[in-house]
Write an enzyme that holds these catalytic residues in place. Structure first.
Site, PDB file in Angstrom:
ATOM      1  N   ASN A  34       0.870  -1.178   0.000  1.00 53.35           N
ATOM      2  CA  ASN A  34       0.000   0.000   0.000  1.00 53.35           C
ATOM      3  C   ASN A  34       0.904   1.224   0.000  1.00 53.35           C
ATOM      4  OD1 ASN A  34      -1.865   2.013   0.397  1.00 53.35           O
ATOM      5  ND2 ASN A  34      -2.209   1.548   2.559  1.00 53.35           N
ATOM      6  N   TRP A  35       1.018   1.842  -1.168  1.00 53.16           N
ATOM      7  CA  TRP A  35       1.943   2.980  -1.275  1.00 53.16           C
ATOM      8  C   TRP A  35       1.402   4.252  -0.642  1.00 53.16           C
ATOM      9  CZ3 TRP A  35       4.105   2.865  -7.008  1.00 53.16           C
ATOM     10  CH2 TRP A  35       5.049   1.839  -7.098  1.00 53.16           C
ATOM     11  N   LYS A  36       0.116   4.261  -0.337  1.00 58.34           N
ATOM     12  CA  LYS A  36      -0.514   5.491   0.178  1.00 58.34           C
ATOM     13  C   LYS A  36      -0.246   6.642  -0.801  1.00 58.34           C
ATOM     14  CE  LYS A  36       0.360   3.636   4.702  1.00 58.34           C
ATOM     15  NZ  LYS A  36       0.130   3.785   6.107  1.00 58.34           N
ATOM     16  N   HIS A  55      -9.446   1.251   4.702  1.00 49.74           N
ATOM     17  CA  HIS A  55      -8.177   1.476   5.412  1.00 49.74           C
ATOM     18  C   HIS A  55      -8.423   2.464   6.554  1.00 49.74           C
ATOM     19  CE1 HIS A  55      -4.052   2.615   6.270  1.00 49.74           C
ATOM     20  NE2 HIS A  55      -3.674   1.510   5.649  1.00 49.74           N
ATOM     21  N   GLU A 115      -6.818   4.880   7.619  1.00 50.17           N
ATOM     22  CA  GLU A 115      -6.581   6.296   7.297  1.00 50.17           C
ATOM     23  C   GLU A 115      -7.796   6.890   6.598  1.00 50.17           C
ATOM     24  OE1 GLU A 115      -2.878   5.684   5.248  1.00 50.17           O
ATOM     25  OE2 GLU A 115      -1.957   5.101   7.143  1.00 50.17           O
ATOM     26  N   GLU A 133      -5.470  -4.881  10.496  1.00 48.30           N
ATOM     27  CA  GLU A 133      -4.412  -3.892  10.707  1.00 48.30           C
ATOM     28  C   GLU A 133      -4.671  -3.099  11.988  1.00 48.30           C
ATOM     29  OE1 GLU A 133      -2.326  -2.761   6.819  1.00 48.30           O
ATOM     30  OE2 GLU A 133      -4.048  -1.452   7.038  1.00 48.30           O
ATOM     31  N   GLY A 153       2.566   2.100  10.358  1.00 44.83           N
ATOM     32  CA  GLY A 153       3.531   3.184  10.155  1.00 44.83           C
ATOM     33  C   GLY A 153       4.257   3.602  11.419  1.00 44.83           C
ATOM     34  N   SER A 201       3.529  -2.403  10.109  1.00 46.52           N
ATOM     35  CA  SER A 201       4.979  -2.457  10.262  1.00 46.52           C
ATOM     36  C   SER A 201       5.589  -3.810   9.899  1.00 46.52           C
ATOM     37  CB  SER A 201       5.387  -2.016  11.679  1.00 46.52           C
ATOM     38  OG  SER A 201       4.977  -0.675  11.908  1.00 46.52           O
ATOM     39  N   GLY A 219       2.851  -1.196   4.100  1.00 47.34           N
ATOM     40  CA  GLY A 219       3.022   0.191   3.674  1.00 47.34           C
ATOM     41  C   GLY A 219       4.474   0.486   3.357  1.00 47.34           C
ATOM     42  N   GLY A 220       5.186   1.038   4.346  1.00 42.14           N
ATOM     43  CA  GLY A 220       6.557   1.518   4.145  1.00 42.14           C
ATOM     44  C   GLY A 220       7.488   0.545   3.425  1.00 42.14           C
TER      45      GLY A 220
HETATM   46  C1  PEP Z   1      -0.556   0.155   5.733  1.00 41.97           C
HETATM   47  O1  PEP Z   1      -0.359   1.153   5.072  1.00 41.97           O
HETATM   48  O2  PEP Z   1      -1.618  -0.433   5.628  1.00 41.97           O
HETATM   49  C2  PEP Z   1       0.515  -0.315   6.628  1.00 41.97           C
HETATM   50  C3  PEP Z   1       0.348  -1.455   7.261  1.00 41.97           C
HETATM   51  O3  PEP Z   1       1.629   0.473   6.736  1.00 41.97           O
HETATM   52  P1  PEP Z   1       3.060   0.060   7.389  1.00 41.97           P
HETATM   53  O4  PEP Z   1       3.426  -1.268   6.817  1.00 41.97           O
HETATM   54  O5  PEP Z   1       3.981   1.156   6.963  1.00 41.97           O
HETATM   55  O6  PEP Z   1       2.836  -0.009   8.865  1.00 41.97           O
END
Ligand code: PEP
Length: 251
Positions: free
Chosen positions: A9-11, A95, A97, A167, A173, A213, A234-235
């Site tokens: 998930n690049w956001k 999500h 966010e 999640e 993040g 994470s 994500g990251g």
């Molecule tokens: C996400 O964006 O859904 C996520 C889990 O981010 P990260 O892996 O950076 O915690």
């Protein structure tokens, strides 16, 4: 046996040039779809160019959101029909966010899920609790409530084919990933909720990801768990080497 699914998930990250460069860097190194589903959820802007660049690759693409109507006077929204027409396979919905910053409700997420299925794509439905809920020991009831509302009136066949990502908001993040046993336990709550609503056969088929994470160094711990069928990342999905390392850990 459920096929693993690793989704990035690049956001709201990357430029067009960076998105194309990433696609070209990974496209020939993606493992076979017979073994693992490898997905990148890029900003909607980059889906069309990435779709061209991934030609003949096993890389699959996801939108990070869409609307529930296919067309009309909905300024700024993304049509699920247009995404499907482009060949996009998945749409991430719900999500945390989007729930937090854009006030998306379970009812809206449920309408989006139906629209995604109606257009032949697969939803990746996110659920998860805040730190406050976690610390109050109310995670299981929170997750059960979200899943029950988000799946309302979906068919057994649809739920069997979809992906649900657990999640915990406090792990997204933050670098503070949930312990693999906790991830397994709550992914198990998701599966039990599906079982309660749709029966054992559907619960055994639905794929459940852990997200929060996840990185190449810890993904194997999660993937070893019975109820975890993949990861939403994500990251660690932003760089080609790191994304490919996540895939290597499961293929
Ligand atoms: C996400 O964006 O859904 C996520 C889990 O981010 P990260 O892996 O950076 O915690």
């Amino acid at each position: 046996m459920r096929k693993p699914i690793i989704a990035g998930n690049w956001k709201m990250n990357k430029t067009l040039a960076e998105a194309k460069e990433f696609t070209l860097a990974v496209k020939d190194a993606i493992p076979s779809k017979d073994v693992v589903d490898s997905v990148i959820g890029s900003p909607a802007l980059f889906l069309a160019p990435m779709n061209c660049k991934r030609k003949d690759s096993e890389l699959q693409l996801a939108a990070q959101n869409c609307f529930w109507e296919n067309e009309g006077a909905y300024t700024g929204e993304t049509s699920p029909a247009a995404l499907a027409d482009m060949g996009i396979e998945y749409v991430i919905i719900g999500h945390s966010e989007r729930r937090e910053y854009f006030h998306e409700t379970d009812e809206e997420i449920n309408k989006k899920a139906k629209a995604i299925f109606a257009n032949g794509m697969t939803p990746i439905l996110c659920c998860g609790e805040t730190l406050e809920t976690y610390e109050a020991g109310k995670t299981a009831e929170w997750i059960e409530g979200q899943i029950t509302a988000d799946l309302k009136d979906l068919s057994a066949e649809q739920v069997s084919s979809m992906v649900i990502a657990y999640e915990p908001i406090w792990a997204i993040g933050t670098g503070k990933s949930a312990d693999a046993n906790i991830a397994d336990e709550i992914c198990g709550v998701v599966r039990k909720t599906v079982e309660k609503l749709y029966g054992n056969e559907v619960a055994e088929k639905v794929r459940i990801q852990y997200g929060g994470s996840v990185k190449p160094e810890n993904i194997a711990e999660y993937m070893a768990k019975e109820n975890v069928d993949g990861a939403l990342v994500g990251g660690a999905s932003l760089q080609p080497d790191s994304f490919l390392a996540l895939l290597s850990a499961v293929k």
